[in-house]
Design an enzyme around this catalytic site. Sequence first.
Site, short mmCIF file in Angstrom:
data_model
loop_
_atom_site.label_atom_id
_atom_site.label_comp_id
_atom_site.label_asym_id
_atom_site.label_seq_id
_atom_site.Cartn_x
_atom_site.Cartn_y
_atom_site.Cartn_z
N ASP A 247 10.13 28.75 -30.71
CA ASP A 247 11.21 29.08 -31.63
C ASP A 247 10.62 29.12 -33.04
O ASP A 247 9.67 28.39 -33.34
CB ASP A 247 12.29 28.00 -31.54
CG ASP A 247 13.36 28.18 -32.59
OD1 ASP A 247 13.91 29.29 -32.68
OD2 ASP A 247 13.63 27.22 -33.33
N CYS B 62 0.83 -1.20 0.00
CA CYS B 62 0.00 0.00 0.00
C CYS B 62 0.87 1.25 0.00
O CYS B 62 2.09 1.17 0.00
CB CYS B 62 -0.93 0.02 1.22
SG CYS B 62 -0.05 0.23 2.78
N CYS C 246 3.55 1.62 2.60
CA CYS C 246 4.78 0.88 2.30
C CYS C 246 5.71 1.72 1.43
O CYS C 246 6.91 1.86 1.72
CB CYS C 246 4.47 -0.43 1.58
SG CYS C 246 3.49 -1.60 2.53
#
Length: 856
Positions: free
Chosen positions: A441, A11, A14
């Site tokens: 650009d 989970c 953890c």
Amino acid sequence: MEQYQVTGMSCAACSSRVEKAVSAVPGVTSCSVSLLTNSMGVEGSASPETIIQAVADAGYGASLKKSGENKAGSTQPNYDDMLKDTETPKMKKRLIASVVLLIPLMYVSMGHMMWNWPLPSFFEGNHVAMGLVQLLFTIAIMVINQKFFVNGVKGILHKSPNMDTLVALGSGASFVYSVYALFAMTGAQVAGDGEAVMSYMHEFYFESAAMILTLITVGKMLEARSKGKTTDALKSLMKLAPKTATVIRDGKEVEVGIEQVRIGDHFVVRPGENIPVDGIVIEGTSAVNESALTGESIPVDKEKGDSVSAATLNQSGFLRCEATRVGEDTTLSQIIQMVSDAAATKAPIAKVADRVSGIFVPAVITIAVVTIIIWLLAGQSIGFALARGISVLVISCPCALGLATPVAIMVGNGMGAKHGIMFKTAVSLEETGKTDIVALDKTGTITSGEPEVTDMVPAEGYSEEKLLLAALALEQKSEHPLAHAIVRLAQEKQITCDAVGEFVAVAGNGLTGTQKGVRLTGGNRKFIESRVKIPAEIAKAADSLAEQGKTPLFFAEDEKLIGMIAVADVIKKDSYQAIQELKNMGIHVVMLTGDNERTAKAIGSQAGVDEVIAGVLPDGKEEVVRKLKEKGKVTMVGDGINDAPALTRADIGMAIGAGTDIAIDAADVVLMKSRLLDVPAAIRLSRATLRNIHENLFWAFFYNVIGIPLAAGLWYPIFGWKLNPMFGAAAMSLSSFCVVSNALRLNFFTMYDARKDKKHKNHKKQIKISDTDQNKEVKEEKEINEMKKTMEIKGMMCGHCEARVKKTLEAIEGVTEAVVSHESGTAIVTMSTEVADDVLKSAVEAQDYEVTGIHA
């Protein structure tokens, strides 16, 4: 970034624990753990052994992601192991075994007790025997699902309780209390207290203990299957990786494993085969389908000298190629690495869930204990109070919180990859949608980057074909970029002619030559006017075209004008539409270019940008982006080496895929198809992904906020509502499944549909920076320490001549900027230190132009 595979996580608590443990290792500068892919990305100087030990100390397992090594010393990714699902098959076996045992358990505990279903005569009146049967079935199911208890206990021992801890506590408490009730029943049986025996029969929670484990396993199965779908895009990319290649060894064709291909090897690809590695065509022509990498379905024609990429499909002709990039260096491997890295990184919004997850499990355990105590103090039975506490434990879901962000990021990133839009990190995927300003650009981004013939104006008595033939006769001997545009047009029209004789290139002015006794002349207006008279209508047309940023070229035979051809770096077909879509999304669009103001404004007007900033050097682009960032979040889009500083400086840098490796390395997002329409598409996808994350987080928080009070019995005194632990377990199982399923909806998102575009809430209407006082102050400050010289130059005839002179001057040490104009025939040179006139003059004249004067 080093990639690790992490085992044992169940989970968000953890993953938070692992991340915290590794981040504390000396030398680790960055750590990001993904619960979705069970992976971890680590940056820093710490050794892999130290990092793996830190993970082990936290109660989990870790290993470096493996890749094979080929004979050339480069690595070949081990695609078979990446994202391989090893947990689902195990959980499937556990689930089947659990269900087989759960059915008779539920028959005895609920079927017989609640609906009076028949049992063998042996059990008639023998309630202790019924309890023992339930005990045995429950123990068997608990052994089958022992992983919950092992991981849960480990979490407690390492002071990092997780989801498995909640499940283990909930199921374990049900089991322990039921065993107590069973022993109490035996005592009542011996004492002959039949009423007590029956009351203890109703205190059994064996079926809850077993059902909790089984339902959580069902949820894990659904979650795993859904998580697998979130990585489908990455898996499909991996499946494209060729396994073999046909190489030429000792003059013979030999089929070898892909890991044996070396740089420089020659390989052959027949029609219908995938190209094994990146290379260059040295023989043959063909149409190659590159949709696997770029998402572009139209095949690309390949001939000698063209590049080819691994995993693209050779559709028609035979190709012989030379390997240039193999193993992890191929375009396919780099794309896979980008997607994988993005999955291993963490979006800023995920930090909110991480902080909550870190304290979630201890908080839930505390709430469960307090719930039991309060109900006992309120006079309820131990069974009632325990059922409420167990319900709190099993309904709480840290998984939904932990998965809310990574599943959406993975699906969104996969969607982008499928359409040739590569987000390098989870941060870039999240932040792209917050863009307020897009700086584009010009050359190669808005425009094609190559001059093209835009207009042909033949003089009276001449046709366009005659004009093009005369131009081709001269220009096919020239190396000038404008000449290439005329030659390409002739090739497209399949027009050929003999080259002129007595060819002379008059530097910076034009060309002359003879063909069949006729003298042909071509060049700029000034050059042609010295030889022939230009009619007023053509002169007027030339002025009009020049105002549009186009370069007029005139052609004459003997002493009579044939006509004029206009050449320009034209905007791409999709540029105008892309810019309009950006503006409709509430984004301010700026065009940055080193071109002169006149040409820049003409292109900017055609493209429809909000603002044009011309005459900008590479470091000037970076400075402009820095100023724009003061007005809002900036995305810079470019394709060249000179764009790299600006791409790095911007909040989000986007590199056009056809650009240079340096630009791509500096960017956060890579547009593989080199289409400007992918810029608004990337922003849409980012916004949709972020919206999906918000929905997931809302559901995860809402579920727990609603579910925990209900499980604790908060509404029992008012409405009589109470939650059976089994239903709590079912709700917990479905919560993560719902979050993952919601993320999968992104697969149906149409990122090129502009109909639902909305302006970003942070959009600022007035963003222009061209004339801000701050810029003026910066310019004035710079001018104090700078010197300027004006050079008078003859021979420049177009924007490309300007660019050539500009590049030459700015390459001189001490020169910071050169503003060049072919119209005025000048170059204004700005210097940080004194540069001798002779140095400036010789540099320009080496490019075949004439310097007639230099003055301060």
